[in-house]
Motif scaffolding. Structure first.
Motif, PDB file in Angstrom:
ATOM      1  N   LEU A 185      -3.264   0.032 -14.176  1.00 18.23           N
ATOM      2  CA  LEU A 185      -4.254  -0.292 -13.152  1.00 18.23           C
ATOM      3  C   LEU A 185      -3.819  -1.509 -12.327  1.00 18.23           C
ATOM      4  O   LEU A 185      -3.990  -1.532 -11.107  1.00 18.23           O
ATOM      5  CB  LEU A 185      -5.615  -0.546 -13.795  1.00 18.23           C
ATOM      6  CG  LEU A 185      -6.309   0.678 -14.394  1.00 18.23           C
ATOM      7  CD1 LEU A 185      -7.548   0.258 -15.191  1.00 18.23           C
ATOM      8  CD2 LEU A 185      -6.681   1.688 -13.317  1.00 18.23           C
ATOM      9  N   ALA A 186      -3.238  -2.516 -12.991  1.00 20.16           N
ATOM     10  CA  ALA A 186      -2.777  -3.714 -12.272  1.00 20.16           C
ATOM     11  C   ALA A 186      -1.627  -3.372 -11.325  1.00 20.16           C
ATOM     12  O   ALA A 186      -1.559  -3.897 -10.209  1.00 20.16           O
ATOM     13  CB  ALA A 186      -2.364  -4.801 -13.264  1.00 20.16           C
ATOM     14  N   VAL A 187      -0.728  -2.482 -11.751  1.00 22.70           N
ATOM     15  CA  VAL A 187       0.375  -2.054 -10.884  1.00 22.70           C
ATOM     16  C   VAL A 187      -0.178  -1.301  -9.671  1.00 22.70           C
ATOM     17  O   VAL A 187       0.251  -1.524  -8.535  1.00 22.70           O
ATOM     18  CB  VAL A 187       1.394  -1.183 -11.660  1.00 22.70           C
ATOM     19  CG1 VAL A 187       2.359  -0.476 -10.719  1.00 22.70           C
ATOM     20  CG2 VAL A 187       2.158  -2.044 -12.667  1.00 22.70           C
ATOM     21  N   GLN A 188      -1.164  -0.433  -9.894  1.00 24.97           N
ATOM     22  CA  GLN A 188      -1.789   0.285  -8.776  1.00 24.97           C
ATOM     23  C   GLN A 188      -2.466  -0.683  -7.812  1.00 24.97           C
ATOM     24  O   GLN A 188      -2.421  -0.495  -6.591  1.00 24.97           O
ATOM     25  CB  GLN A 188      -2.798   1.295  -9.306  1.00 24.97           C
ATOM     26  CG  GLN A 188      -2.170   2.471 -10.027  1.00 24.97           C
ATOM     27  CD  GLN A 188      -3.215   3.386 -10.634  1.00 24.97           C
ATOM     28  OE1 GLN A 188      -4.149   3.796  -9.951  1.00 24.97           O
ATOM     29  NE2 GLN A 188      -3.060   3.699 -11.906  1.00 24.97           N
ATOM     30  N   LEU A 189      -3.091  -1.728  -8.361  1.00 21.52           N
ATOM     31  CA  LEU A 189      -3.723  -2.737  -7.520  1.00 21.52           C
ATOM     32  C   LEU A 189      -2.677  -3.450  -6.662  1.00 21.52           C
ATOM     33  O   LEU A 189      -2.877  -3.649  -5.469  1.00 21.52           O
ATOM     34  CB  LEU A 189      -4.490  -3.746  -8.381  1.00 21.52           C
ATOM     35  CG  LEU A 189      -5.226  -4.851  -7.644  1.00 21.52           C
ATOM     36  CD1 LEU A 189      -6.331  -4.278  -6.755  1.00 21.52           C
ATOM     37  CD2 LEU A 189      -5.811  -5.847  -8.638  1.00 21.52           C
ATOM     38  N   LEU A 190      -1.549  -3.799  -7.267  1.00 14.95           N
ATOM     39  CA  LEU A 190      -0.456  -4.429  -6.514  1.00 14.95           C
ATOM     40  C   LEU A 190       0.012  -3.536  -5.371  1.00 14.95           C
ATOM     41  O   LEU A 190       0.251  -4.008  -4.263  1.00 14.95           O
ATOM     42  CB  LEU A 190       0.732  -4.709  -7.432  1.00 14.95           C
ATOM     43  CG  LEU A 190       0.781  -6.041  -8.147  1.00 14.95           C
ATOM     44  CD1 LEU A 190       2.018  -6.131  -9.023  1.00 14.95           C
ATOM     45  CD2 LEU A 190       0.739  -7.193  -7.178  1.00 14.95           C
ATOM     46  N   GLU A 191       0.170  -2.244  -5.663  1.00 14.21           N
ATOM     47  CA  GLU A 191       0.609  -1.302  -4.633  1.00 14.21           C
ATOM     48  C   GLU A 191      -0.414  -1.212  -3.502  1.00 14.21           C
ATOM     49  O   GLU A 191      -0.056  -1.113  -2.331  1.00 14.21           O
ATOM     50  CB  GLU A 191       0.849   0.074  -5.249  1.00 14.21           C
ATOM     51  CG  GLU A 191       2.059   0.114  -6.166  1.00 14.21           C
ATOM     52  CD  GLU A 191       2.163   1.404  -6.960  1.00 14.21           C
ATOM     53  OE1 GLU A 191       1.241   2.252  -6.898  1.00 14.21           O
ATOM     54  OE2 GLU A 191       3.174   1.556  -7.677  1.00 14.21           O
ATOM     55  N   LEU A 192      -1.682  -1.263  -3.853  1.00 11.51           N
ATOM     56  CA  LEU A 192      -2.747  -1.184  -2.861  1.00 11.51           C
ATOM     57  C   LEU A 192      -2.771  -2.436  -1.981  1.00 11.51           C
ATOM     58  O   LEU A 192      -2.899  -2.351  -0.760  1.00 11.51           O
ATOM     59  CB  LEU A 192      -4.097  -1.010  -3.562  1.00 11.51           C
ATOM     60  CG  LEU A 192      -5.319  -0.763  -2.701  1.00 11.51           C
ATOM     61  CD1 LEU A 192      -5.175   0.546  -1.932  1.00 11.51           C
ATOM     62  CD2 LEU A 192      -6.559  -0.728  -3.559  1.00 11.51           C
ATOM     63  N   ILE A 193      -2.627  -3.600  -2.595  1.00  7.81           N
ATOM     64  CA  ILE A 193      -2.641  -4.869  -1.855  1.00  7.81           C
ATOM     65  C   ILE A 193      -1.433  -4.975  -0.938  1.00  7.81           C
ATOM     66  O   ILE A 193      -1.518  -5.469   0.167  1.00  7.81           O
ATOM     67  CB  ILE A 193      -2.707  -6.063  -2.824  1.00  7.81           C
ATOM     68  CG1 ILE A 193      -4.050  -6.071  -3.550  1.00  7.81           C
ATOM     69  CG2 ILE A 193      -2.486  -7.381  -2.089  1.00  7.81           C
ATOM     70  CD1 ILE A 193      -4.109  -7.010  -4.722  1.00  7.81           C
ATOM     71  N   GLY A 194      -0.304  -4.476  -1.402  1.00  6.91           N
ATOM     72  CA  GLY A 194       0.906  -4.469  -0.590  1.00  6.91           C
ATOM     73  C   GLY A 194       1.666  -5.780  -0.665  1.00  6.91           C
ATOM     74  O   GLY A 194       1.194  -6.763  -1.235  1.00  6.91           O
ATOM     75  N   PRO A 195       2.851  -5.797  -0.055  1.00  6.05           N
ATOM     76  CA  PRO A 195       3.679  -7.012  -0.057  1.00  6.05           C
ATOM     77  C   PRO A 195       3.077  -8.073   0.858  1.00  6.05           C
ATOM     78  O   PRO A 195       2.159  -7.796   1.617  1.00  6.05           O
ATOM     79  CB  PRO A 195       5.026  -6.524   0.472  1.00  6.05           C
ATOM     80  CG  PRO A 195       4.679  -5.362   1.337  1.00  6.05           C
ATOM     81  CD  PRO A 195       3.472  -4.713   0.694  1.00  6.05           C
ATOM     82  N   GLY A 196       3.618  -9.252   0.777  1.00  2.03           N
ATOM     83  CA  GLY A 196       3.156 -10.347   1.632  1.00  2.03           C
ATOM     84  C   GLY A 196       3.545 -10.119   3.073  1.00  2.03           C
ATOM     85  O   GLY A 196       4.154  -9.110   3.419  1.00  2.03           O
ATOM     86  N   PRO A 197       3.205 -11.066   3.941  1.00  3.15           N
ATOM     87  CA  PRO A 197       3.548 -10.937   5.361  1.00  3.15           C
ATOM     88  C   PRO A 197       5.042 -10.746   5.539  1.00  3.15           C
ATOM     89  O   PRO A 197       5.828 -11.475   4.949  1.00  3.15           O
ATOM     90  CB  PRO A 197       3.095 -12.253   5.979  1.00  3.15           C
ATOM     91  CG  PRO A 197       2.247 -12.925   4.957  1.00  3.15           C
ATOM     92  CD  PRO A 197       2.559 -12.321   3.638  1.00  3.15           C
ATOM     93  N   GLY A 198       5.425  -9.757   6.310  1.00  2.03           N
ATOM     94  CA  GLY A 198       6.845  -9.495   6.538  1.00  2.03           C
ATOM     95  C   GLY A 198       7.500  -8.741   5.397  1.00  2.03           C
ATOM     96  O   GLY A 198       8.658  -8.392   5.478  1.00  2.03           O
TER      97      GLY A 198
END
Length: 198
Positions: free
Chosen positions: A28-41
């Motif tokens: 679930l935490a990995v899916q959350l990371l994917e949803l939030i996405g990388p930082g700017p740039g």
């Protein structure tokens, strides 16, 4: 201790988790990371000042989960009629200068969860007692909250009445596994809050 957090000497919290529970939270935490996405740039900059001057988006995210995780600062239900354009402009401006930081905090929280679970899994098989510092406990609390908000949004939980209906879903309902995760994470979150308040 199984299934709930308890305080540990010197501050922080501990919880006993088995391999399946670790796997579920990590996934679930990995899916959350994917949803939030990388930082700017997409990648971190070598110039620490560059991030200070990077503006975020001015429009709310299209995904309902991300709109729940990154809500508008102004407006919504209960706001005064006639001020809609003005409130939208304020929200847009606020989002431009805060969303990147909010996303970064949510990423950091999820990464702490993943790293602490990875460390726990490498420690051995079977049930593992995960021990968190005070700071890690706060990261976990943030991530658990975000996970519950995300799952609750997918389940269309808007208020307590909706949450009560979840308890009565038949086992044949395809939402049942998600409901069980939602309720379980809520129990973990509640005991972690209690632990941190002691």
């Amino acid at each position: 201790m199984p299934g709930h957090f308890e305080p540990i000497p010197g501050g922080g919290a501990a919880v006993a988790l088995d391999e399946v529970e670790i796997s579920i939270i990590r996934s679930l935490a990995v899916q959350l990371l994917e949803l939030i996405g990388p930082g700017p740039g997409g990648e971190p900059s070598d110039d620490p000042l560059a991030e200070l001057f990077t503006e975020g988006p001015s429009e709310p995210p299209a995904d309902p989960v991300m709109r729940r995780l990154l809500p508008d600062a102004y407006g919504g239900p209960g706001s005064e009629a006639g001020d809609e354009d003005e409130l939208r402009a304020y929200s847009s401006e606020f989002r431009r200068f805060t969303e990147n930081d909010l996303r970064a905090k949510k990423r950091d929280d999820a990464l702490v969860v993943i790293r602490s679970l990875d460390a726990a899994m490498s420690a051995g098989e079977g049930e593992t007692v995960l021990k968190l510092t005070v700071e890690e406990s706060r990261n976990w609390l943030g991530a658990l909250n975000d996970l519950r908000l995300a799952i609750g949004t997918r389940l269309e939980v808007a208020d307590e009445d909706d949450a009560e209906l979840l308890y009565r879903l038949p086992d044949s309902d395809p939402r049942k596994p998600m409901v069980m995760a939602y309720l379980w994470l809520g129990g973990l979150q509640e005991t972690l809050v209690g632990t941190l308040m002691n």
